[in-house]
Design a protein around this motif. Structure first.
Motif, PDB file in Angstrom:
ATOM      1  N   GLN A   1       8.396   2.618 -13.531  1.00 35.77           N
ATOM      2  CA  GLN A   1       9.440   2.953 -12.567  1.00 35.77           C
ATOM      3  C   GLN A   1       9.147   4.293 -11.878  1.00 35.77           C
ATOM      4  OE1 GLN A   1      10.659   2.033 -15.995  1.00 35.77           O
ATOM      5  NE2 GLN A   1      10.216   0.025 -15.154  1.00 35.77           N
ATOM      6  N   MET A   2       8.025   4.326 -11.169  1.00 37.80           N
ATOM      7  CA  MET A   2       7.592   5.533 -10.458  1.00 37.80           C
ATOM      8  C   MET A   2       7.550   5.228  -8.956  1.00 37.80           C
ATOM      9  SD  MET A   2       4.521   6.538 -13.090  1.00 37.80           S
ATOM     10  CE  MET A   2       4.076   8.074 -12.305  1.00 37.80           C
ATOM     11  N   PRO A   3       8.721   5.196  -8.318  1.00 31.79           N
ATOM     12  CA  PRO A   3       8.763   4.801  -6.906  1.00 31.79           C
ATOM     13  C   PRO A   3       8.086   5.788  -5.961  1.00 31.79           C
ATOM     14  CG  PRO A   3      10.898   5.622  -7.611  1.00 31.79           C
ATOM     15  CD  PRO A   3      10.046   5.545  -8.849  1.00 31.79           C
ATOM     16  N   ASP A   4       7.827   7.013  -6.418  1.00 34.23           N
ATOM     17  CA  ASP A   4       7.214   8.006  -5.543  1.00 34.23           C
ATOM     18  C   ASP A   4       5.698   7.884  -5.466  1.00 34.23           C
ATOM     19  OD1 ASP A   4       9.704   9.035  -5.028  1.00 34.23           O
ATOM     20  OD2 ASP A   4       9.600  10.524  -6.637  1.00 34.23           O
ATOM     21  N   VAL A   5       5.089   7.046  -6.307  1.00 32.09           N
ATOM     22  CA  VAL A   5       3.642   6.877  -6.257  1.00 32.09           C
ATOM     23  C   VAL A   5       3.279   6.187  -4.948  1.00 32.09           C
ATOM     24  CG1 VAL A   5       1.665   5.709  -7.296  1.00 32.09           C
ATOM     25  CG2 VAL A   5       3.360   6.810  -8.754  1.00 32.09           C
ATOM     26  N   ARG A   6       2.358   6.778  -4.210  1.00 33.61           N
ATOM     27  CA  ARG A   6       1.945   6.238  -2.922  1.00 33.61           C
ATOM     28  C   ARG A   6       0.452   5.918  -2.956  1.00 33.61           C
ATOM     29  NH1 ARG A   6       6.416   5.511  -2.575  1.00 33.61           N
ATOM     30  NH2 ARG A   6       7.996   6.400  -1.222  1.00 33.61           N
ATOM     31  N   PRO A   7       0.046   4.883  -2.209  1.00 31.14           N
ATOM     32  CA  PRO A   7      -1.389   4.576  -2.159  1.00 31.14           C
ATOM     33  C   PRO A   7      -2.155   5.653  -1.404  1.00 31.14           C
ATOM     34  CG  PRO A   7      -0.176   3.198  -0.620  1.00 31.14           C
ATOM     35  CD  PRO A   7       0.848   3.948  -1.413  1.00 31.14           C
ATOM     36  N   GLN A   8      -3.396   5.877  -1.832  1.00 34.18           N
ATOM     37  CA  GLN A   8      -4.248   6.792  -1.078  1.00 34.18           C
ATOM     38  C   GLN A   8      -4.815   6.075   0.144  1.00 34.18           C
ATOM     39  OE1 GLN A   8      -7.220   8.547  -3.689  1.00 34.18           O
ATOM     40  NE2 GLN A   8      -5.969  10.370  -3.835  1.00 34.18           N
ATOM     41  N   ILE A   9      -5.162   6.848   1.135  1.00 36.12           N
ATOM     42  CA  ILE A   9      -5.731   6.317   2.371  1.00 36.12           C
ATOM     43  C   ILE A   9      -7.212   6.656   2.387  1.00 36.12           C
ATOM     44  CG2 ILE A   9      -5.635   6.412   4.894  1.00 36.12           C
ATOM     45  CD1 ILE A   9      -2.720   7.531   4.485  1.00 36.12           C
ATOM     46  N   PRO A  10      -8.083   5.655   2.566  1.00 39.72           N
ATOM     47  CA  PRO A  10      -9.518   5.980   2.608  1.00 39.72           C
ATOM     48  C   PRO A  10      -9.863   6.755   3.870  1.00 39.72           C
ATOM     49  CG  PRO A  10      -9.162   3.653   3.068  1.00 39.72           C
ATOM     50  CD  PRO A  10      -7.824   4.234   2.699  1.00 39.72           C
ATOM     51  N   TRP A  11     -10.624   7.815   3.703  1.00 41.57           N
ATOM     52  CA  TRP A  11     -11.017   8.633   4.841  1.00 41.57           C
ATOM     53  C   TRP A  11     -12.080   7.918   5.670  1.00 41.57           C
ATOM     54  CZ3 TRP A  11      -8.835  12.550   7.111  1.00 41.57           C
ATOM     55  CH2 TRP A  11      -9.567  13.356   7.989  1.00 41.57           C
ATOM     56  N   THR A  12     -12.987   7.212   4.968  1.00 44.39           N
ATOM     57  CA  THR A  12     -14.029   6.484   5.678  1.00 44.39           C
ATOM     58  C   THR A  12     -13.528   5.087   6.021  1.00 44.39           C
ATOM     59  OG1 THR A  12     -14.971   5.647   3.617  1.00 44.39           O
ATOM     60  CG2 THR A  12     -15.855   7.720   4.464  1.00 44.39           C
ATOM     61  N   ASN A  13     -14.021   4.567   7.114  1.00 45.35           N
ATOM     62  CA  ASN A  13     -13.609   3.245   7.557  1.00 45.35           C
ATOM     63  C   ASN A  13     -14.831   2.418   7.935  1.00 45.35           C
ATOM     64  OD1 ASN A  13     -11.962   1.130   8.207  1.00 45.35           O
ATOM     65  ND2 ASN A  13     -11.348   1.939  10.197  1.00 45.35           N
ATOM     66  N   GLU A  14     -15.808   2.398   7.032  1.00 39.27           N
ATOM     67  CA  GLU A  14     -17.035   1.653   7.296  1.00 39.27           C
ATOM     68  C   GLU A  14     -16.771   0.165   7.082  1.00 39.27           C
ATOM     69  OE1 GLU A  14     -19.966   3.263   4.696  1.00 39.27           O
ATOM     70  OE2 GLU A  14     -19.334   5.315   5.111  1.00 39.27           O
ATOM     71  N   PRO A  15     -17.068  -0.656   8.083  1.00 43.55           N
ATOM     72  CA  PRO A  15     -16.770  -2.084   7.950  1.00 43.55           C
ATOM     73  C   PRO A  15     -17.690  -2.800   6.971  1.00 43.55           C
ATOM     74  CG  PRO A  15     -17.881  -1.626  10.023  1.00 43.55           C
ATOM     75  CD  PRO A  15     -17.610  -0.299   9.386  1.00 43.55           C
ATOM     76  N   ARG A  16     -18.906  -2.305   6.777  1.00 40.62           N
ATOM     77  CA  ARG A  16     -19.865  -3.002   5.921  1.00 40.62           C
ATOM     78  C   ARG A  16     -20.089  -2.202   4.642  1.00 40.62           C
ATOM     79  NH1 ARG A  16     -24.353  -5.971   9.417  1.00 40.62           N
ATOM     80  NH2 ARG A  16     -24.433  -6.988   7.410  1.00 40.62           N
ATOM     81  N   THR A  17     -19.313  -2.519   3.635  1.00 37.70           N
ATOM     82  CA  THR A  17     -19.452  -1.856   2.346  1.00 37.70           C
ATOM     83  C   THR A  17     -19.482  -2.901   1.241  1.00 37.70           C
ATOM     84  OG1 THR A  17     -17.058  -1.621   2.154  1.00 37.70           O
ATOM     85  CG2 THR A  17     -18.263   0.245   3.086  1.00 37.70           C
ATOM     86  N   PHE A  18     -19.950  -2.498   0.074  1.00 37.73           N
ATOM     87  CA  PHE A  18     -20.020  -3.411  -1.061  1.00 37.73           C
ATOM     88  C   PHE A  18     -18.613  -3.759  -1.544  1.00 37.73           C
ATOM     89  CE2 PHE A  18     -24.063  -1.085  -1.361  1.00 37.73           C
ATOM     90  CZ  PHE A  18     -24.953  -2.145  -1.401  1.00 37.73           C
TER      91      PHE A  18
END
Length: 204
Positions: free
Chosen positions: A56-73
């Motif tokens: 019950q931790m409603p304040d936990v937020r997802p991180q946002i990736p800084w890189t936006n490379e379309p071709r990654t593993f």
């Protein structure tokens, strides 16, 4: 005490005469992940979402990736007894294996695990490139194998979501500790994340 130590280390070092009037640091949640690929960050966020739901931790937020490379593993899974995976693994030099044990117990963990004992090189009693989650914390690696976390827990984590006593400390603390270590493990790689576990481990 940790906050006080940070104040002494940073504020007092930067302002020895205390002329600025600053007495505490301005803490902010890290919103961006600057090192891992989008797919690894998404996977790590799922572990955080599980933590938020279980405790019950409603304040936990997802991180946002800084890189936006379309071709990654992609994040990939292998069974611990998959001989083809281990054959391929032996040809790699940049993988670190993170295992679910306490710091300093990596050697005994490898010796007790028949799969790792067969495939991990040991030099002077120390397994090569094998770390506990606590030893890996704060570090980054190009590629990580997260090994045996599911097999190490006796609890079916997802089933605890529906249990009425899931938040009781005796029940919840081991699960919180497990998820903390799991999150550290899956958020260490920058480029490649491989999850290896037993059949039972994956189901848990």
């Amino acid at each position: 005490s940790i906050k006080a130590a940070f104040v002494e280390k940073f504020i007092y070092e930067l302002d020895p005469s205390r002329s600025s009037g600053l007495t505490e640091l301005n803490y902010r949640e890290l919103k961006y992940n600057y090192s891992s690929t989008q797919k690894i960050v998404r996977f790590s966020n799922q572990v955080q979402a599980l933590r938020a739901a279980l405790f019950q931790m409603p304040d936990v937020r997802p991180q946002i990736p800084w890189t936006n490379e379309p071709r990654t593993f992609p994040v990939v899974w292998f069974r611990a007894n998959d001989a083809a995976f281990w054959k391929s693994f032996r040809g790699q030099t940049n993988f670190v294996v993170i295992v679910p044990c306490n710091e300093g117990e990596e050697g005994s963990f490898v010796q007790a695990d028949p799969v790792l004992r067969e495939h991990i090189r040991i030099e002077d009693g120390v397994p090569t490139n094998v770390l506990s989650a606590s030893r890996a914390k704060g570090r980054e690696y190009p590629a990580v194998v997260v090994y045996g976390f599911g097999a190490s827990t006796e609890t079916d984590i997802m089933n605890t979501l529906d249990e009425p006593n899931a938040s009781e400390p005796d029940r919840s603390l081991p699960i919180q500790y497990f998820i903390n270590r799991l999150y550290v493990a899956v958020s260490r790689p920058k480029v490649r994340l491989v999850v290896v576990d037993t059949e039972d481990g994956f189901s848990r």
